[in-house]
Design a protein around this motif. Structure first.
Motif, PDB file in Angstrom:
ATOM      1  N   UNK A 521       0.806  -1.220   0.000  1.00 47.54           N
ATOM      2  CA  UNK A 521       0.000   0.000   0.000  1.00 47.54           C
ATOM      3  C   UNK A 521       0.842   1.274   0.000  1.00 47.54           C
ATOM      4  N   UNK A 522       2.118   1.194   0.423  1.00 50.01           N
ATOM      5  CA  UNK A 522       2.927   2.403   0.569  1.00 50.01           C
ATOM      6  C   UNK A 522       3.925   2.624  -0.556  1.00 50.01           C
ATOM      7  N   UNK A 523       4.397   1.550  -1.219  1.00 51.20           N
ATOM      8  CA  UNK A 523       5.418   1.710  -2.252  1.00 51.20           C
ATOM      9  C   UNK A 523       4.768   2.011  -3.595  1.00 51.20           C
ATOM     10  N   UNK A 524       5.020   3.194  -4.112  1.00 56.17           N
ATOM     11  CA  UNK A 524       4.464   3.602  -5.397  1.00 56.17           C
ATOM     12  C   UNK A 524       5.354   3.161  -6.555  1.00 56.17           C
ATOM     13  N   UNK A 525       6.674   3.150  -6.326  1.00 54.97           N
ATOM     14  CA  UNK A 525       7.619   2.768  -7.377  1.00 54.97           C
ATOM     15  C   UNK A 525       7.467   1.293  -7.712  1.00 54.97           C
ATOM     16  N   UNK A 526       7.786   0.949  -8.946  1.00 57.75           N
ATOM     17  CA  UNK A 526       7.741  -0.455  -9.350  1.00 57.75           C
ATOM     18  C   UNK A 526       8.891  -1.242  -8.735  1.00 57.75           C
ATOM     19  N   UNK A 527      10.051  -0.584  -8.594  1.00 59.64           N
ATOM     20  CA  UNK A 527      11.212  -1.231  -7.981  1.00 59.64           C
ATOM     21  C   UNK A 527      11.899  -0.255  -7.038  1.00 59.64           C
ATOM     22  N   UNK A 528      12.459  -0.811  -5.987  1.00 60.75           N
ATOM     23  CA  UNK A 528      13.261  -0.027  -5.052  1.00 60.75           C
ATOM     24  C   UNK A 528      14.685  -0.567  -5.088  1.00 60.75           C
ATOM     25  N   UNK A 529      15.634   0.316  -5.368  1.00 62.22           N
ATOM     26  CA  UNK A 529      17.041  -0.077  -5.377  1.00 62.22           C
ATOM     27  C   UNK A 529      17.627   0.280  -4.017  1.00 62.22           C
ATOM     28  N   UNK A 530      18.059  -0.730  -3.279  1.00 68.44           N
ATOM     29  CA  UNK A 530      18.556  -0.516  -1.912  1.00 68.44           C
ATOM     30  C   UNK A 530      19.910  -1.184  -1.742  1.00 68.44           C
TER      31      UNK A 530
END
Length: 851
Positions: A521-530
């Motif tokens: 519900x909180x992540x709008x991006x398709x991918x998160x680079x961490x």
């Protein structure tokens, strides 16, 4: 005096004559006390190891200058005639890799990899480093590494390596290995010359601290006093004081580990209490004729009671002492495992201390005596006439009073738990306390009411389980009704262990579901680079530009943190004067789902954002100018416009500042990238873009490409690791519960020797006797498992609901765990019956009847 001596000899001889029936009781004491003793010793070992490392680190250090120390400060320090030398004491977290066509990161496991400063031996302050192989580094392209870590990672002088720091990656050559008193294999220390380190990682002239060597014959405190006057804005202390303060902080931090481990030891002792009490109750019942004969020979009630108490004291001391020895073995085993995994604890010993020895012995003895007190009183109440009875088995006792008290406590417990669930207007702490009180009342109430509850339940299980076994099954069902107190007490130990496992499993399942829901519900991006979470390593600064050109990527938005404040407010406050603030180089709505209450969320052209609650608390309004300040209070601030107010969210909880504004206040290398949010172009399949992203970030070695499902799975994996640790610790309670069933069945076999002999005499086969004892064991275990699951689900539901203000979602019932607990209860019953059933099957018919 003669009577006391006689009764003492009777007690000692009774212990010597009945080794078998008391051995399992001693083992229960051993398990509980071993865990507590081991907890104290292990904590002492950790403390000794940390203390040794801290003392070694500050050995030879006369003074330390910290709190944003600068290069100019160092010049002031070195100008003091009482100062013989100074070293920069700082480090930068890195990732080290072997250079080649396919760079290979060097895994440090639970250890760390850091980049620090190398000094020649005649320039070193404090920790003395000695080159043992190769040469010292002479420039930024050469490094030297600690010997122990190098040997463990198979690194040698001449190797080509890659150093990845928060800003970039560098190709270097390993020129030598060094040794020092605080060298550990788990810590990979990479050192370069001072001038090269300061040029790359202290461009603003600020370092963590300077360590100072006083001139010969000058007292450290004199140097500290002089430096405090010269540098009033810095913290200056002696090396010894910092060592002492660090040791105190370590002791405080380790106390939690100690409390945590001791708590599980106490759970083991609590479960063992019921085993001990049950054992003494059965022994007293079996020795009725013995006590009656002693009464007939002139022994008083008090003497009989004291003789049983004396036996419990001997058992408690013996079991606790053995527990301390077993605790030593546990600590030795844990240290051996840690050493094999590169986490050795040097200079730690076994952690023996008066507390680690005396507390478990006193506690174990006290628990044993308290558990035996009620059976001892019953032994003293035996009348001399009981010596004429042919049957020694225990007589049934009325359950009305006990059941009534239990039902009342159960009702009060339910009411307290419901108060914690539905008392919405109260704060979380109050609701949790209400649930805790309810849980205690439920456990005690169930213990008191369990005998009455077992009467309709256990025989029903018995009839269902015994259907395939005919008459043997019916007889097993009947036997469990003969002594409901014993059945309930035996099953309660297992119920308590299962309840604890169920509560923890329910909490873990709820946490994992909550994390999955929040990520989705909180992540709008398709991918998160961490980057890896361990060591707080940030995403390298070159990553955003590297992924923006990937085919299929529409935009890449960078989420950073910087040591800046907005009108004195940080996103994350660290201490009274410092902290970090969220920084974004575009619209934070491209990273996480946001709701804009006023203005805009786009920071591409500068500005700042604040959440509604924070803006209302400070009286901020859209369009207002706020002052952006860096960590140096003497540096000028910059006015920044508040361009938007957001509804409170999980990802951005206070303020967000534009990247363009922050770079005017602090240098670029002061920012740390937490995540790069990548959105794919419309109509493009994210699964097609993912491999391209992974190929683009591969040269950086430390970057992970993750979707919301991946991030939720990673957190779920961490939760599973914690749950596995808790389950492993709770296994102690389950093991003691198994021993309780074994003990009860074994003593029952001894008590029913004539009965079993009669069954054998009238034609029962050995296999049927084994079936009889096994069915009884399974009934007891299944009742305990079912009761534990129901208690655990009820308490877990109430507890999790009371914590809904802490971000947990609706309670999730871990059905696979529930099924495993019930199936495991059956297996426990089968396992616990193996030895008692075998013993019963070997009962000689004629000998048993003649007894």
């Amino acid at each position: 005096m003669a009577k006391k001596s006689t009764m003492r000899r009777v007690s000692l001889r009774n212990i010597a004559a009945h080794k078998l029936r008391l051995a399992l009781t001693v083992l229960a004491v051993v398990l509980g006390t071993a865990f507590i003793s081991g907890a104290f010793m292990f904590t002492n070992s950790l403390k000794s190891s940390f203390d040794a490392a801290v003392n070694n680190a500050f050995t030879g250090v006369d003074a330390v200058v910290s709190k944003e120390a600068t290069v100019e400060d160092r010049e002031t320090v070195e100008a003091n005639p009482d100062v013989a030398g100074t070293n920069v004491s700082t480090s930068q977290t890195i990732v080290l890799a072997r250079d080649g066509a396919e760079p290979e990161p060097i895994q440090t496991g639970s250890g760390t990899a850091s980049l620090g400063v190398w000094y020649e031996p005649d320039e070193q302050v404090g920790d003395t480093k000695t080159i043992v192989e190769g040469n010292a580094p002479t420039n930024a392209q050469e490094v030297i590494i600690n010997e122990k870590a190098a040997k463990e990672k198979n690194l040698h002088p001449g190797d080509k390596l890659i150093v990845v720091d928060p800003q970039a990656r560098h190709q270097v050559t390993l020129t030598g290995l060094f040794d020092s008193p605080i060298d550990q294999a788990g810590q990979l220390k990479v050192l370069i010359p001072e001038q090269d380190y300061l040029a790359s990682y202290a461009k603003d002239g600020v370092v963590d601290q300077f360590i100072v060597d006083a001139a010969e014959g000058v007292a450290p405190q004199k140097v500290v006093d002089e430096l405090k006057q010269a540098l009033p804005e810095r913290d200056v202390e002696t090396g010894q004081k910092l060592a002492d303060d660090t040791s105190k902080a370590v002791t405080s931090a380790l106390s939690f580990i100690n409390y945590f481990l001791v708590a599980f030891g106490l759970v083991g002792l609590l479960v063992g209490t019921f085993l001990i009490a049950n054992t003494f109750s059965m022994i007293v019942a079996q020795r009725t004729k013995e006590f009656a004969l002693l009464r007939a020979l002139g022994a008083s009630r008090g003497q009989i009671t004291r003789s049983v108490v004396l036996e419990s004291v001997i058992i408690g001391v013996l079991g606790s002492a053995i527990g301390v020895l077993v605790g030593m073995g546990l600590v030795a085993a844990i240290k051996a495992v840690m050493t094999s995994r590169g986490m050795a604890l040097p200079d730690s010993g076994l952690g023996l201390s008066p507390t680690a020895v005396l507390v478990p012995i006193l506690l174990g003895t006290a628990v044993t005596v308290v558990s035996a007190w009620a059976p001892a009183r019953r032994a003293g109440d035996v009348e001399p006439v009981e010596a004429m009875r042919a049957n020694e088995s225990s007589t049934s006792q009325p359950l009305l009073g006990r059941t009534t008290a239990g039902v009342i406590l159960l009702a009060l417990g339910v009411l307290a738990a419901l108060a914690g669930v539905f008392w919405d207007e109260q704060e979380t702490k109050t609701r949790a306390i209400a649930v805790g009180v309810g849980a205690v009342l439920l456990v005690i109430g169930f213990f008191l009411a369990a005998p009455a509850l077992s009467l309709p339940v256990v025989p029903t299980f018995g009839r269902l389980l015994g259907l395939p076994f005919g008459a043997v099954g019916r007889l097993a069902s009947t036997n469990t009704r003969r002594n409901p107190r014993r059945t309930a007490t035996t099953s309660f130990a297992l119920a308590l262990g299962v309840a604890l496992v169920t509560v923890i499993g329910m909490l873990g399942a709820t946490m994992k579901q909550s994390v999955a829901d929040q990520m989705e519900s909180n992540l709008e991006a398709d991918f998160a680079l961490t980057a890896p979470a361990a060591g707080g390593f940030p995403v390298p600064a070159e990553v955003p530009d590297a992924v923006r050109g990937v085919e299929g990527v529409e935009r890449a938005t960078t989420h950073m943190v910087a040591p800046v404040s907005l009108d004195g407010v940080f996103s994350s406050q660290l201490g009274p004067h410092g902290g970090f603030t969220d920084v974004v180089d575009g619209d934070p709505g491209n990273i996480g789902k946001l709701t804009v209450a006023e203005g805009t969320s786009d920071l591409s052209n500068g500005g700042a954002l604040a959440t509604r609650s924070l803006a209302d608390a400070h009286g901020w309004r859209v369009g207002q100018q706020l002052q952006l300040a860096g960590p140096n209070p003497a540096a000028p601030t910059k006015p920044v416009e508040l361009v938007g107010i957001l509804d409170d969210s999980q990802m951005f909880r206070s303020i967000v500042v534009s990247h363009a504004e922050v770079t005017d206040v602090v240098p670029a290398d002061a920012l740390r990238i937490r995540m790069v949010g990548v959105q794919v172009a419309e109509g493009v399949n994210p699964d097609d873009v993912r491999p391209r992203l992974e190929q683009a970030v591969k040269p950086f070695l430390v970057v992970q490409v993750m979707s919301s499902e991946d991030m939720a799975g990673m957190v779920a994996g961490l939760i599973n690791q914690i749950l596995s640790l808790l389950y492993g610790l709770l296994a102690l309670a389950v093991i003691i519960a198994i021993l309780g069933i074994v003990n009860t069945l074994t003593l029952s076999v001894i008590e029913r020797r004539q009965e079993i002999g009669m069954l054998r005499a009238v034609g029962s086969y050995r296999g049927q006797i084994r079936q009889l004892i096994t069915l009884e064991s399974v009934q007891i275990a299944l009742f305990g498992g079912l009761a534990g699951v129901l208690l655990g689900l009820g308490i877990g539901y109430a507890f999790i609901t009371s914590l809904d203000g802490q971000g947990l979602g609706d309670p999730v019932i871990p059905w696979p765990l529930v099924a495993a607990m019930l199936a495991g209860s059956v297996l426990i019953g089968l396992f616990a019956a193996i030895w008692p059933a075998q013993r019963a099957a070997k009962t000689p018919p004629l000998d048993a009847i003649s007894d």
